[in-house]
Design a protein around this motif. Structure first.
Motif, PDB file in Angstrom:
ATOM      1  N   ALA A  54      50.789  39.417  42.276  1.00 58.15           N
ATOM      2  CA  ALA A  54      50.880  40.687  41.538  1.00 58.15           C
ATOM      3  C   ALA A  54      51.325  41.819  42.453  1.00 58.15           C
ATOM      4  O   ALA A  54      52.176  42.632  42.080  1.00 58.15           O
ATOM      5  N   LYS A  55      50.752  41.874  43.652  1.00 61.57           N
ATOM      6  CA  LYS A  55      51.140  42.923  44.598  1.00 61.57           C
ATOM      7  C   LYS A  55      52.597  42.791  45.004  1.00 61.57           C
ATOM      8  O   LYS A  55      53.309  43.783  45.136  1.00 61.57           O
ATOM      9  N   ALA A  56      53.066  41.561  45.190  1.00 63.26           N
ATOM     10  CA  ALA A  56      54.465  41.345  45.582  1.00 63.26           C
ATOM     11  C   ALA A  56      55.411  41.746  44.456  1.00 63.26           C
ATOM     12  O   ALA A  56      56.493  42.271  44.710  1.00 63.26           O
ATOM     13  N   ALA A  57      54.991  41.524  43.216  1.00 62.02           N
ATOM     14  CA  ALA A  57      55.853  41.832  42.073  1.00 62.02           C
ATOM     15  C   ALA A  57      55.871  43.315  41.734  1.00 62.02           C
ATOM     16  O   ALA A  57      56.877  43.828  41.254  1.00 62.02           O
ATOM     17  N   THR A  58      54.763  44.002  41.978  1.00 59.98           N
ATOM     18  CA  THR A  58      54.678  45.391  41.557  1.00 59.98           C
ATOM     19  C   THR A  58      54.842  46.388  42.687  1.00 59.98           C
ATOM     20  O   THR A  58      55.315  47.494  42.468  1.00 59.98           O
ATOM     21  N   GLY A  59      54.425  46.042  43.872  1.00 55.42           N
ATOM     22  CA  GLY A  59      54.506  46.964  44.995  1.00 55.42           C
ATOM     23  C   GLY A  59      53.465  48.066  44.892  1.00 55.42           C
ATOM     24  O   GLY A  59      52.626  48.078  43.991  1.00 55.42           O
ATOM     25  N   THR A  60      53.524  48.982  45.800  1.00 55.57           N
ATOM     26  CA  THR A  60      52.604  50.109  45.805  1.00 55.57           C
ATOM     27  C   THR A  60      53.382  51.389  46.095  1.00 55.57           C
ATOM     28  O   THR A  60      54.472  51.341  46.675  1.00 55.57           O
TER      29      THR A  60
END
Length: 65
Positions: free
Chosen positions: A12-18
């Motif tokens: 999820a973090k890789a797909a959405t970023g921050t």
């Protein structure tokens, strides 16, 4: 092999970023704060954020549920 919760979070973090908080505020989007009330008391509120504790998120998203 089954994915672990850590695998799903990493995906999820890789797909959405921050983005930085200042970018979030400048984006014009809605900031959703899902922390519990005691967490807000400990670390403060996010200006102009909508606060819905994580445990109530689905119920608030679908009032017919």
């Amino acid at each position: 092999m089954h994915k672990t919760m850590q695998d799903y979070v990493a995906d999820a973090k890789a797909a959405t970023g921050t983005i930085a908080p200042t970018e979030a505020h400048a984006s014009g989007g809605v900031i959703l704060d899902v922390r519990e009330a005691h967490e807000l008391a400990e670390s403060g509120e996010i200006a102009d954020a909508v606060h819905i504790p994580r445990g109530f998120l689905e119920a608030k998203a679908d009032p017919t549920a």
